[in-house]
Write an enzyme that holds these catalytic residues in place. Structure first.
Site, PDB file in Angstrom:
ATOM      1  N   MET A 232       0.849  -1.192   0.000  1.00  0.00           N
ATOM      2  CA  MET A 232       0.000   0.000   0.000  1.00  0.00           C
ATOM      3  C   MET A 232       0.888   1.247   0.000  1.00  0.00           C
ATOM      4  O   MET A 232       0.990   1.979   0.984  1.00  0.00           O
ATOM      5  CB  MET A 232      -0.921  -0.013   1.226  1.00  0.00           C
ATOM      6  CG  MET A 232      -1.921  -1.154   1.227  1.00  0.00           C
ATOM      7  SD  MET A 232      -3.161  -1.006  -0.088  1.00  0.00           S
ATOM      8  CE  MET A 232      -2.651  -2.340  -1.176  1.00  0.00           C
ATOM      9  N   HIS A 233       1.544   1.485  -1.132  1.00  0.00           N
ATOM     10  CA  HIS A 233       2.513   2.574  -1.213  1.00  0.00           C
ATOM     11  C   HIS A 233       1.896   3.919  -0.819  1.00  0.00           C
ATOM     12  O   HIS A 233       2.366   4.605   0.097  1.00  0.00           O
ATOM     13  CB  HIS A 233       3.075   2.667  -2.632  1.00  0.00           C
ATOM     14  CG  HIS A 233       3.825   1.463  -3.080  1.00  0.00           C
ATOM     15  ND1 HIS A 233       5.097   1.174  -2.648  1.00  0.00           N
ATOM     16  CD2 HIS A 233       3.484   0.466  -3.938  1.00  0.00           C
ATOM     17  CE1 HIS A 233       5.518   0.059  -3.215  1.00  0.00           C
ATOM     18  NE2 HIS A 233       4.557  -0.390  -4.009  1.00  0.00           N
TER      19      HIS A 233
END
Length: 304
Positions: A232-233
């Site tokens: 989940m950058h």
């Protein structure tokens, strides 16, 4: 008191999770969204952002931004997010439209109207932010800080050294990093650790309608897998706003390489102070992964 923020984004599947957190985290007050070309074209990122706002019935103004980088040809990440940027879920039709002015002017106008300095959050290429800072320098005192998802103190993800959001418009990133505004950089050093586990991903369809939608999108997301976990950058930038205690930061001098044959788009992070230059960025270097995962679960449980 809720923290007022403006969000610049290029949805993008992990952007969708970040947008959900920005809207529904009780600590945040999302007042403006802007789009930029990045993961896919700006027409597609704008369409995707409007679909998400309609899905959540969120009355947040949105302005379409830059279609191309400042000086070079565009690149995208359709191989990671699909050709539409958010493949896998059929959103209902709507009649929402973006504002009639470019993103950087919408940010300028909203900053000048705000009763206090505002935190800018950029989770795509930095083209809109560079246009704001270069064309409207009078806005700088009204920016509390800029929190970005981008860069890396180590390896890259689209070249050996460069992270995609910076590599997509290195000249814009260089302009922003030289601007003198306060910057927090959540780069690959932390975002590669920000993994949602397969066990948690399997619970999403039973969580709520948002969980069902995200689960459908995640089946088309190529930053990890449903079997090994998904990175989940972009969500890390939102997480830092709410839970800075989960991150280990270090003030560093950071510059962006714009010329190198093999290194264009690299964020040169002077961790050890070798260059003798004053720090201009707070660089996130480590993440409390379990704490991050717990926070994500808590926030997504609040989303309808």
């Amino acid at each position: 008191m809720r923290l007022p923020i403006f969000l610049d984004t290029d949805p993008g599947i992990d952007d969708a999770v970040a947008i959900a957190a920005a809207i529904f985290a009780p600590e945040l007050d999302l007042q403006l969204m802007t789009t930029v070309a990045g993961n896919v074209s700006v027409e597609k990122t704008t369409r995707n952002a409007l679909q998400l706002l309609h899905f959540w019935n969120a009355e947040i103004p949105l302005a379409q931004g830059a279609a191309v980088p400042l000086v070079r040809a565009p690149r995208d990440a359709a191989s990671v997010h699909g050709e539409s940027g958010m493949a896998g879920y059929d959103f209902v039709e709507h009649n929402r439209k973006p504002l009639g002015i470019p993103a950087f002017l919408a940010i300028r106008d909203a900053l000048m109207r705000a009763p206090e300095p505002v935190t800018l959050v950029a989770i795509g290429p930095l083209t809109n932010i560079a246009l704001l800072l270069s064309q409207c320098p009078e806005c700088k005192p009204y920016i509390r800080r800029l929190v970005i998802m981008g860069g890396s103190a180590g390896r890259g993800n689209c070249t050996p050294n460069a992270e995609f959001n910076i590599a997509a418009d290195p000249e814009a990133a260089a302009c922003v990093f030289r601007s003198g505004i306060e910057i927090v950089m959540c780069g690959l050093d932390v975002t590669n650790q920000a993994i949602l586990t397969p066990d948690y991903l399997a619970t999403l369809p039973e969580l709520n309608r948002t969980g069902k939608m995200l689960h459908a999108l995640f089946s088309h997301y190529r930053s990890g897998s449903m079997q090994s976990g998904l990175r989940m950058h972009d969500l890390c930038a939102i997480a830092w706003l709410v839970r800075p205690d989960l991150f280990t930061l270090k003030p560093c001098f950071v510059a962006v390489e714009t010329q190198g044959e093999f290194t264009s788009g690299t964020t040169v992070v002077d961790i050890d102070g070798c260059l003798g230059k004053p720090a201009n960025v707070q660089v996130a270097l480590d993440l409390n992964v379990k704490g991050f995962q717990q926070w994500v679960a808590e926030v997504l449980a609040l989303v309808p």
